[in-house]
Motif scaffolding. Structure first.
Motif, PDB file in Angstrom:
ATOM      1  N   GLY A  16      -0.230 -16.685  -1.393  1.00 44.02           N
ATOM      2  CA  GLY A  16      -1.204 -17.232  -2.338  1.00 44.02           C
ATOM      3  C   GLY A  16      -1.427 -16.427  -3.597  1.00 44.02           C
ATOM      4  O   GLY A  16      -1.479 -16.966  -4.698  1.00 44.02           O
TER       5      GLY A  16
ATOM      6  N   THR B   7       3.655  -7.585   3.089  1.00 45.52           N
ATOM      7  CA  THR B   7       3.354  -7.808   1.677  1.00 45.52           C
ATOM      8  C   THR B   7       4.329  -8.816   1.079  1.00 45.52           C
ATOM      9  O   THR B   7       3.949  -9.671   0.284  1.00 45.52           O
TER      10      THR B   7
ATOM     11  N   TYR C 234       4.277  -5.503  13.522  1.00 48.63           N
ATOM     12  CA  TYR C 234       2.829  -5.274  13.427  1.00 48.63           C
ATOM     13  C   TYR C 234       2.190  -5.061  14.777  1.00 48.63           C
ATOM     14  O   TYR C 234       1.540  -5.924  15.348  1.00 48.63           O
TER      15      TYR C 234
ATOM     16  N   SER D  96      10.731  -1.316   9.309  1.00 48.04           N
ATOM     17  CA  SER D  96      11.624  -2.438   9.030  1.00 48.04           C
ATOM     18  C   SER D  96      12.583  -2.049   7.900  1.00 48.04           C
ATOM     19  O   SER D  96      12.533  -0.933   7.383  1.00 48.04           O
TER      20      SER D  96
ATOM     21  N   SER E 177      -6.400  -8.880  -0.030  1.00 45.51           N
ATOM     22  CA  SER E 177      -5.587  -7.827   0.577  1.00 45.51           C
ATOM     23  C   SER E 177      -4.584  -7.281  -0.439  1.00 45.51           C
ATOM     24  O   SER E 177      -4.438  -6.067  -0.586  1.00 45.51           O
ATOM     25  N   LEU E 178      -3.915  -8.165  -1.158  1.00 40.84           N
ATOM     26  CA  LEU E 178      -2.913  -7.668  -2.117  1.00 40.84           C
ATOM     27  C   LEU E 178      -3.577  -6.761  -3.153  1.00 40.84           C
ATOM     28  O   LEU E 178      -3.018  -5.732  -3.544  1.00 40.84           O
TER      29      LEU E 178
ATOM     30  N   GLU F 154      -3.889  -2.606   4.935  1.00 39.70           N
ATOM     31  CA  GLU F 154      -4.466  -3.271   6.111  1.00 39.70           C
ATOM     32  C   GLU F 154      -4.826  -2.292   7.222  1.00 39.70           C
ATOM     33  O   GLU F 154      -5.737  -2.557   8.018  1.00 39.70           O
TER      34      GLU F 154
ATOM     35  N   ALA G 222       0.838  -1.200   0.000  1.00 36.94           N
ATOM     36  CA  ALA G 222       0.000   0.000   0.000  1.00 36.94           C
ATOM     37  C   ALA G 222       0.874   1.252   0.000  1.00 36.94           C
ATOM     38  O   ALA G 222       0.631   2.197  -0.766  1.00 36.94           O
TER      39      ALA G 222
ATOM     40  N   ASP H 159       0.659   0.402  14.996  1.00 38.82           N
ATOM     41  CA  ASP H 159       1.118   1.798  15.121  1.00 38.82           C
ATOM     42  C   ASP H 159       0.228   2.772  14.356  1.00 38.82           C
ATOM     43  O   ASP H 159      -0.144   3.826  14.876  1.00 38.82           O
TER      44      ASP H 159
HETATM   45  P1  FAD Z   1       2.512  -4.197   5.143  1.00 35.77           P
HETATM   46  O1  FAD Z   1       2.955  -4.915   3.954  1.00 35.77           O
HETATM   47  O2  FAD Z   1       2.247  -4.970   6.372  1.00 35.77           O
HETATM   48  O3  FAD Z   1       3.586  -3.069   5.419  1.00 35.77           O
HETATM   49  C1  FAD Z   1       3.511  -2.215   6.528  1.00 35.77           C
HETATM   50  C2  FAD Z   1       4.697  -1.291   6.508  1.00 35.77           C
HETATM   51  O4  FAD Z   1       4.538  -0.326   7.534  1.00 35.77           O
HETATM   52  C3  FAD Z   1       6.041  -1.963   6.764  1.00 35.77           C
HETATM   53  O5  FAD Z   1       6.992  -1.379   5.914  1.00 35.77           O
HETATM   54  C4  FAD Z   1       6.357  -1.577   8.211  1.00 35.77           C
HETATM   55  O6  FAD Z   1       7.717  -1.564   8.495  1.00 35.77           O
HETATM   56  C5  FAD Z   1       5.759  -0.189   8.238  1.00 35.77           C
HETATM   57  N1  FAD Z   1       5.442   0.344   9.558  1.00 35.77           N
HETATM   58  C6  FAD Z   1       4.614  -0.177  10.496  1.00 35.77           C
HETATM   59  N2  FAD Z   1       4.582   0.648  11.567  1.00 35.77           N
HETATM   60  C7  FAD Z   1       5.407   1.700  11.290  1.00 35.77           C
HETATM   61  C8  FAD Z   1       5.812   2.860  11.996  1.00 35.77           C
HETATM   62  N3  FAD Z   1       5.374   3.122  13.212  1.00 35.77           N
HETATM   63  N4  FAD Z   1       6.682   3.706  11.417  1.00 35.77           N
HETATM   64  C9  FAD Z   1       7.172   3.455  10.176  1.00 35.77           C
HETATM   65  N5  FAD Z   1       6.816   2.373   9.454  1.00 35.77           N
HETATM   66  C10 FAD Z   1       5.950   1.512  10.012  1.00 35.77           C
HETATM   67  N6  FAD Z   1      -2.875 -11.262   1.466  1.00 35.77           N
HETATM   68  C11 FAD Z   1      -3.286 -11.593   0.210  1.00 35.77           C
HETATM   69  O7  FAD Z   1      -4.072 -10.872  -0.401  1.00 35.77           O
HETATM   70  N7  FAD Z   1      -2.802 -12.716  -0.393  1.00 35.77           N
HETATM   71  C12 FAD Z   1      -1.925 -13.544   0.219  1.00 35.77           C
HETATM   72  O8  FAD Z   1      -1.514 -14.530  -0.378  1.00 35.77           O
HETATM   73  C13 FAD Z   1      -1.493 -13.217   1.550  1.00 35.77           C
HETATM   74  N8  FAD Z   1      -0.608 -14.018   2.220  1.00 35.77           N
HETATM   75  C14 FAD Z   1      -0.138 -13.612   3.447  1.00 35.77           C
HETATM   76  C15 FAD Z   1       0.847 -14.372   4.100  1.00 35.77           C
HETATM   77  C16 FAD Z   1       1.358 -13.976   5.335  1.00 35.77           C
HETATM   78  C17 FAD Z   1       2.388 -14.813   6.014  1.00 35.77           C
HETATM   79  C18 FAD Z   1       0.882 -12.774   5.942  1.00 35.77           C
HETATM   80  C19 FAD Z   1       1.397 -12.321   7.271  1.00 35.77           C
HETATM   81  C20 FAD Z   1      -0.084 -12.018   5.299  1.00 35.77           C
HETATM   82  C21 FAD Z   1      -0.604 -12.431   4.062  1.00 35.77           C
HETATM   83  N9  FAD Z   1      -1.576 -11.678   3.402  1.00 35.77           N
HETATM   84  C22 FAD Z   1      -1.994 -12.026   2.136  1.00 35.77           C
HETATM   85  C23 FAD Z   1      -2.009 -10.397   3.955  1.00 35.77           C
HETATM   86  C24 FAD Z   1      -1.232  -9.292   3.288  1.00 35.77           C
HETATM   87  O9  FAD Z   1       0.080  -9.698   3.040  1.00 35.77           O
HETATM   88  C25 FAD Z   1      -1.207  -8.048   4.149  1.00 35.77           C
HETATM   89  O10 FAD Z   1      -2.481  -7.758   4.617  1.00 35.77           O
HETATM   90  C26 FAD Z   1      -0.715  -6.908   3.291  1.00 35.77           C
HETATM   91  O11 FAD Z   1       0.520  -7.214   2.739  1.00 35.77           O
HETATM   92  C27 FAD Z   1      -0.640  -5.626   4.073  1.00 35.77           C
HETATM   93  O12 FAD Z   1      -0.019  -4.684   3.239  1.00 35.77           O
HETATM   94  P2  FAD Z   1       0.200  -3.216   3.709  1.00 35.77           P
HETATM   95  O13 FAD Z   1       0.876  -2.497   2.609  1.00 35.77           O
HETATM   96  O14 FAD Z   1      -1.079  -2.678   4.236  1.00 35.77           O
HETATM   97  O15 FAD Z   1       1.182  -3.345   4.959  1.00 35.77           O
END
Ligand code: FAD
Length: 621
Positions: free
Chosen positions: A52, A47, A225, A40, A428-429, A413, A19, A228
């Motif tokens: 899957g 992500t 996670y 991180s 989610s992706l 998320e 995202a 925050d």
């Molecule tokens: P994330 O990818 O979680 O990234 C969050 C970012 O925020 C990271 O860079 C982190 O370091 C940063 N961050 C957090 N707090 C702070 C802070 N205070 N200050 C600065 N940076 C911060 N979904 C699907 O659709 N298909 C799948 O196949 C799938 N498989 C999955 C497998 C696993 C093992 C897991 C755990 C999840 C899976 N999901 C899947 C869910 C999906 O991966 C996540 O919901 C999605 O990647 C979240 O993306 P995001 O960009 O919202 O956040």
């Protein structure tokens, strides 16, 4: 005076998962000077762990698929509590976001005729998940990072500076957002390695911080996670919705104890894996709820035929939405038909040839071989529910992703509404690509309107003081690791997969006590790489987010999706119309009931009236 590194940006994106990266690309494409901040290492986010695939109704494998079917599946999966407009935008725009990734260089698995291949997943009527083996997230992040590098190369050609318009700040945790005169003015944090403080002045901030799983001990989530973004949003005066809905993924590893909770991808079931109890029974047939009975097979023979002839057979019940499968596993284990370690058996070995298992599920093969000494081409996997995903999050406008505080946006998320009470795998992706793009676009437009802002010196001083407080108390304070353990205990035992009135009330009392203890947390040592200090600061966020979950879970007296009340086991149509909205009243979480937006008639028309009648009140119908 404390030294603080200062930066000024048009748009600040907090989070470098899918995202955040997609938002940053869009803001930069709109010409904005953009910062990407990541707690991180760059490239390490949930992500990247996604296995899957990404759900998008491209119709490559079954031409009957289209956005309307995807929309329907998403609403059904979320038990009609979704923000319908988000589900509509998501279903319509996901294919474009996937095709666009190809233009950035993504290489998805292909069909025989060369199109992007799509696989089956729980709750999706047709094969819909674009994937790269079981390492889809890695390809997604690789591609988005590659796009960012290419934009930096363009900037170098134009300005002689790679970071002229897009810069990554990695291993940098944001602890505070500033809001003045009702609008965002910046963000404050520290570098994890040096402990040095850093300030970002900006009028437009995108939260893309992911989930909250670390409040639970058994979780698929990794250390970052800690909710925050959810907590930062609350403290700025923004609101959270749907916080009672947590997804317990049905299949996490249960053995050995050191790896308990690590995810076993749903692709195992999508590719034919079946769940059995220790009596050898394929038990999911006993757990198909009435609302799904028409779409799921009631015999093993029909379920098995579906894999080769999906048009003339109904789906196997192993592919019910995740909340249903997690509850079923929980019931089997509770009834004494689980393994000693508290799981059930997931068998792919007897369903696919070894070579295909290794090809289609390479990460799973290695994960079990290396972590549990189990060869999944020969033996079943032992699995059980694990805290995986939070459906709840920042309340946003569906089209713009804007939160209720001017200049604050949220995507991925950390935002709420899109998935209702339960997210379908793969959604989610695609969610984070669709709404990441929208967040970047609207944050850039906001920056255009407002220009740059700067937080007051007093607000920055207060942020420094809060960050330093645990170090000032040193060993005299409460130990952060003990507090974290206690929090996980409360959430796992009292606010877990099955919830009860008395236990939820107890959790709220105990969380209130813990909140007082967290205020006294103390850490020895200095600011230079000090994980105890980092945890002490994260605890403040975890506790407030946990309070939202516990209070909303007590308030919602029904069972729906990722919220199961033993004392109110049924869905109640009256509750379908309600979002529980959390805000901060001083230090306490306040709950309000807010009516859900009403689905437009043409979207309602996509469902049978008889199906809607299972979810909605007579008045709504
Ligand atoms: P994330 O990818 O979680 O990234 C969050 C970012 O925020 C990271 O860079 C982190 O370091 C940063 N961050 C957090 N707090 C702070 C802070 N205070 N200050 C600065 N940076 C911060 N979904 C699907 O659709 N298909 C799948 O196949 C799938 N498989 C999955 C497998 C696993 C093992 C897991 C755990 C999840 C899976 N999901 C899947 C869910 C999906 O991966 C996540 O919901 C999605 O990647 C979240 O993306 P995001 O960009 O919202 O956040």
């Amino acid at each position: 005076m404390t030294n603080i590194e200062r930066h000024t940006y048009d748009v600040v994106v907090i989070g470098a998962g899918g995202a955040g990266l997609r938002a940053a690309i869009e803001a930069r494409l709109a010409g904005k000077k953009t910062a990407i901040i990541s707690k991180s290492l760059f490239g390490k986010a949930h992500t990247v762990m996604a296995e899957g695939g990404a759900a998008a109704a491209m119709g490559n494998v079954n031409p009957r698929d289209n956005w309307q079917v995807h929309f329907r599946d998403t609403m059904r999966g979320g038990k009609f509590l979704n923000n319908f407009r988000m589900a509509e935008l998501h279903a319509k725009e996901a294919p474009d976001r996937i095709w666009e990734l190809e233009t950035y260089g993504a290489l998805f698995d292909r069909t025989k005729d060369g199109r992007i291949s799509q696989r089956n997943f729980g709750g999706h009527e047709y094969p819909r998940l674009a994937h790269v083996g079981d390492r889809t997230g890695l390809e997604l992040i690789r591609t988005l990072q590659q796009k960012i590098v290419s934009l930096q190369q363009e900037d170098f050609a134009e300005h002689g500076d790679y970071e002229a318009r897009i810069r990554v700040f990695q291993e940098c945790t944001i602890t505070e957002l500033f809001v003045e005169d009702g609008a965002v003015s910046g963000a404050f944090g520290y570098y994890r390695e040096s402990g040095d403080f850093v300030l970002f002045e900006s009028a437009a901030i995108v939260l893309a911080t992911g989930g909250v799983g670390k409040s639970y001990k058994v979780t698929s989530n990794s250390w970052e996670y800690t909710g925050d973004g959810h907590a930062l949003a609350l403290r700025t005066g923004a609101t959270l919705i749907n916080m009672e809905f947590l997804q317990f993924h049905p299949t996490g590893m249960v053995w050995p104890p050191s790896v308990k909770g690590i995810l076993v991808t749903e692709s195992v079931r999508g590719d034919g894996g079946v769940l059995r109890n220790t009596e050898g029974k394929r038990f999911m047939f006993d757990y198909v709820p009435d609302v799904f009975r028409k779409q799921y097979a009631d015999t093993e023979e029909e379920a098995d035929r579906w894999y080769s002839d999906p048009d003339n057979n109904r789906r196997p019940p192993e592919l019910l939405p995740r909340d249903e499968v997690a509850r079923a596993i929980n019931s089997e284990v509770k009834a004494g038909r689980g393994t000693k370690a508290g799981g059930v058996l997931l068998d792919i070995a007897s369903r696919l040839p070894a070579e295909q298992i290794r090809k289609r599920l390479p990460s799973m093969y290695h994960q079990f071989k290396e972590l549990a000494d189990v060869d999944i081409t020969k033996q079943p996997m032992e699995v059980g529910p694990t805290c995986h995903y939070v459906m709840g999050g920042v309340e946003v406008d569906a089209d713009t992703t804007a939160a209720s505080v001017a200049g604050l946006f949220a995507a991925g998320e950390v935002s709420g509404g899109m998935h209702g009470s339960n997210r379908l795998g793969g959604n989610s992706l695609s969610d984070l690509l669709v709404f990441g793009k929208r967040a970047g676009e609207h944050a850039a437009a906001h920056a255009d309107r407002i220009g740059r802002r700067r937080p007051s010196a007093a607000a920055v001083d207060a942020a420094v003081e809060t960050a330093l407080a645990p170090l000032a108390r040193a060993d005299a304070g409460e130990n952060p690791y003990v507090l974290h353990h206690d929090l996980q205990e409360i959430m796992g035992v009292l606010v877990g997969i099955i919830r009860r009135d008395g236990e939820l009330r107890e959790s709220i009392t105990r969380l209130a006590e813990l909140k007082e203890r967290v205020k006294k947390v103390g850490v020895s040592g200095g600011r230079r790489y000090n994980p105890g200090w980092h945890l002490a600061l994260d605890l403040r966020n975890m506790i407030i987010v946990s309070e939202c979950t516990a209070k909303a879970a007590l308030e919602r007296t029904e069972s729906r999706g990722g919220h199961t009340r033993e004392d109110f086991p049924k869905m109640d149509p009256k509750w379908r119309k309600v979002n529980l909205v959390c805000s901060l009243d001083g230090e306490d979480v306040r709950l309000e009931h807010k009516p859900l937006p009403v689905m437009r008639p043409e979207l309602q028309g996509l469902f049978d009236q008889s199906e809607l009648a299972k979810y909605m009140t007579d008045e709504e119908l």
